[in-house]
Design a protein around this motif. Structure first.
Motif, short mmCIF file in Angstrom:
data_model
loop_
_atom_site.label_atom_id
_atom_site.label_comp_id
_atom_site.label_asym_id
_atom_site.label_seq_id
_atom_site.Cartn_x
_atom_site.Cartn_y
_atom_site.Cartn_z
N PHE A 64 0.83 -1.21 0.00
CA PHE A 64 0.00 0.00 0.00
C PHE A 64 0.86 1.26 0.00
O PHE A 64 0.60 2.19 -0.76
N LEU A 65 1.87 1.31 0.86
CA LEU A 65 2.67 2.52 0.98
C LEU A 65 3.48 2.79 -0.29
O LEU A 65 3.66 3.95 -0.67
N ILE A 66 3.94 1.75 -0.95
CA ILE A 66 4.74 1.95 -2.16
C ILE A 66 3.86 2.23 -3.38
O ILE A 66 4.18 3.08 -4.20
N HIS A 67 2.74 1.53 -3.47
CA HIS A 67 1.94 1.63 -4.71
C HIS A 67 0.65 2.43 -4.58
O HIS A 67 0.13 2.89 -5.59
N GLY A 68 0.12 2.62 -3.37
CA GLY A 68 -1.18 3.25 -3.25
C GLY A 68 -1.24 4.60 -2.57
O GLY A 68 -2.09 5.42 -2.91
N ARG A 146 5.19 10.07 -2.07
CA ARG A 146 4.05 10.91 -2.44
C ARG A 146 4.46 12.09 -3.32
O ARG A 146 3.71 12.47 -4.21
N ALA A 147 5.62 12.70 -3.04
CA ALA A 147 5.94 13.98 -3.66
C ALA A 147 7.16 13.96 -4.57
O ALA A 147 7.42 14.94 -5.26
N GLY A 148 7.92 12.87 -4.58
CA GLY A 148 9.18 12.86 -5.30
C GLY A 148 9.05 12.55 -6.79
O GLY A 148 8.03 12.07 -7.26
N ASP A 149 10.15 12.82 -7.49
CA ASP A 149 10.22 12.44 -8.90
C ASP A 149 10.51 10.94 -8.97
O ASP A 149 10.62 10.27 -7.94
N ALA A 150 10.64 10.40 -10.17
CA ALA A 150 10.80 8.95 -10.34
C ALA A 150 12.03 8.42 -9.61
O ALA A 150 11.95 7.37 -8.94
N ARG A 151 13.15 9.11 -9.69
CA ARG A 151 14.37 8.64 -9.03
C ARG A 151 14.21 8.65 -7.51
O ARG A 151 14.58 7.70 -6.81
N THR A 152 13.65 9.72 -6.99
CA THR A 152 13.43 9.83 -5.55
C THR A 152 12.49 8.74 -5.06
O THR A 152 12.73 8.12 -4.02
N ARG A 153 11.41 8.52 -5.81
CA ARG A 153 10.46 7.46 -5.42
C ARG A 153 11.13 6.10 -5.39
O ARG A 153 10.91 5.30 -4.48
N ARG A 154 11.96 5.81 -6.40
CA ARG A 154 12.66 4.51 -6.42
C ARG A 154 13.56 4.34 -5.20
O ARG A 154 13.58 3.27 -4.59
N LEU A 155 14.30 5.37 -4.85
CA LEU A 155 15.17 5.31 -3.67
C LEU A 155 14.34 5.10 -2.40
O LEU A 155 14.69 4.29 -1.54
N ALA A 156 13.24 5.82 -2.28
CA ALA A 156 12.37 5.67 -1.11
C ALA A 156 11.73 4.29 -1.07
O ALA A 156 11.63 3.68 0.00
#
Length: 168
Positions: A64-68, A146-156
């Motif tokens: 949920f946290l990663i995809h929703g 929630r707020a990052g770009d693609a690279r930031t989201r991948r790292l998170a």
């Protein structure tokens, strides 16, 4: 329907072996007992909390946290303000990302970082983050998703699962 305080409780419960009573959890989360009780019911209805076992199903929470979460609670940015470092401006991502411009912050009167306001999942988030570095990391990682770009989201997304595991 889930509310922002539900996600805050989910992140609080995810990193802790046990909180005992609803009163203790409410005190720790800086929420009322009634709010905490309703949040636990919503989390249970969503399959994100197992009341019988008193814990968060890690796989469901991670999914949920990663995809929703970014779709249910989209990021809302504001103007320049003082606050608590959020998203990629907070540990653990701050060490991996060099940002241009002002960092995202959760607005807070005693915050020591000047940046662009990022509306927190709930009003208690900045205060909770100031008092608990491990919870601060979990909250910041969710906001990076929630707020990052693609690279930031991948790292998170890579960093979050380990922080959702209850220490043995």
């Amino acid at each position: 329907m889930l509310k922002g305080q539900d996600i805050v409780l989910l992140l609080l419960l995810a990193g802790e072996p046990s909180f005992g009573s609803t009163q203790r959890l409410a005190d720790r989360a800086m929420l009322s007992v009634a709010t905490t009780h309703r949040a636990l019911h919503r989390l249970e209805d969503a399959g994100l909390y197992d009341r019988r076992r008193g814990r968060v199903p890690e796989a469901a929470a991670e999914e949920f946290l990663i995809h929703g979460v970014k779709y249910v609670f989209p990021a809302v940015r504001g103007s320049e303000t003082r606050g608590v470092a959020a998203a990629w401006a907070a540990p653990p991502l701050v060490a991996e990302l060099a940002g241009d411009g002002l960092p995202p912050v959760w607005p807070h009167t005693t915050g020591e970082v000047r940046g662009i306001a990022l509306e927190p999942l709930h009003a208690v988030v900045p205060q909770l983050a100031l008092g608990d570095p491990a919870l601060h990391e979990r909250l910041a990682l969710v906001d990076a998703i929630r707020a990052g770009d693609a690279r930031t989201r991948r790292l998170a997304e890579r960093a979050l699962p380990d922080r959702l595991r209850v220490p043995a």
